[in-house]
Enzyme design. Sequence first.
Site, PDB file in Angstrom:
ATOM      1  N   GLU A  34      48.722  30.392  40.429  1.00 12.92           N
ATOM      2  CA  GLU A  34      48.865  31.395  39.796  1.00 12.92           C
ATOM      3  C   GLU A  34      50.031  30.376  38.200  1.00 12.92           C
ATOM      4  OE1 GLU A  34      48.354  35.371  40.393  1.00 12.92           O
ATOM      5  OE2 GLU A  34      49.493  35.305  42.050  1.00 12.92           O
ATOM      6  N   SER A  72      45.628  36.347  42.087  1.00  9.87           N
ATOM      7  CA  SER A  72      44.432  36.146  41.588  1.00  9.87           C
ATOM      8  C   SER A  72      43.546  35.115  42.299  1.00  9.87           C
ATOM      9  CB  SER A  72      44.972  34.704  40.176  1.00  9.87           C
ATOM     10  OG  SER A  72      45.950  35.522  39.767  1.00  9.87           O
ATOM     11  N   SER A 125      42.603  40.650  30.702  1.00  7.82           N
ATOM     12  CA  SER A 125      43.155  41.237  32.235  1.00  7.82           C
ATOM     13  C   SER A 125      43.292  43.097  32.053  1.00  7.82           C
ATOM     14  CB  SER A 125      44.560  41.207  32.006  1.00  7.82           C
ATOM     15  OG  SER A 125      44.526  39.676  32.296  1.00  7.82           O
TER      16      SER A 125
END
Length: 353
Positions: free
Chosen positions: A16, A188, A323
């Site tokens: 990530e 993720s 997000s």
Amino acid sequence: MNKQNILVIFGGQSSEHDVSCMSVQTIIRSLNEEHYNKYLLGITKEGEWLLVDSIEEIQNNTWRESKKHAILSPDATKKELIVEENGKYKSIKIDVAFPVLHGLHGEDGTIQGLFELAKIPYVGCGVLASAVSMDKFHTKVIVDTLDIRQAKWVPVRKSEMKDMEQVIAKVENAIPYPVFVKPANAGSSQGVSKASNREELRKSIENAACHDTKILVEETIIGREIECAVLGGEELKASGVGEVLAAAEFYDYEAKYFNAESKTNTRPQFPDGIEDKVREHALKIFEAVDGYGLARIDFFLEEGTNDIVFNELNTLPGFTNISMYPMLWAEKGMEVTQLVEKLVQLAYKRYDQ
């Protein structure tokens, strides 16, 4: 007011890395210039620690060219970052650290342990919560004690893959196809895939094994993907509940960050009582793992039954412009600048207790 020196750490050695480089830009912009002297520390994929001069170097992807190598002082009485450039050394006093690191070696308790040894206050969950929440095996073991439903699951260790026929039989005896296959310690949605038959299962396990030595095979839950944000220390708050509308078949890494058709909804409609129950579950899980500061907790709302099914817990959720964590708090009236300041103050408060 004396300005505090804040060390903002990004990048890292996990899969990530690139997400962290996006998240950190939000954090840096949100830190109040009047309150903080900002020091940016980038960790390359190879593990180099580099002091970075500006956000522009992160934006244009040149930060890895820095010649300023850095390390935290092993002397906990000093709370210093030691920087070496061309054979010359300097030290920077650090008042608080903000690790904007996702995944292994950042969200799994390792860097949190380093801060503990250096006696530097830091944002987010501690060593225990970070470690057990990053490891999906252990998260599931804990949630199993809470009377909260989660997907049926089968653990697979890389060492078992010498006999793939036996591994496949173990999965098939426990869970019907299709199944989801995940690395136990990746975020993720990295390394996650769906398998609808034996051959796909084999390939999915092999793919997940590239990311971790422990693999999780889970039953497929058909339903809405929903998320709740938790914030606080001794006094915890849960946000409203958001919904992910994935462009792909499921919300994988590509769908999450690189497919503009994926959407998030911070005002979804739910049957009566569902949102309150999700918030209650989120707080219960956060407390059970000994969480502190922040986390995003993901669930499914199962189609047909409206059962709330726990999926996973992220102790350092993304702070990119898409997000869910900061968006859910913005929906409650807490803009990202206020949210970031609250997280930093919680870091100090933990050390004052």
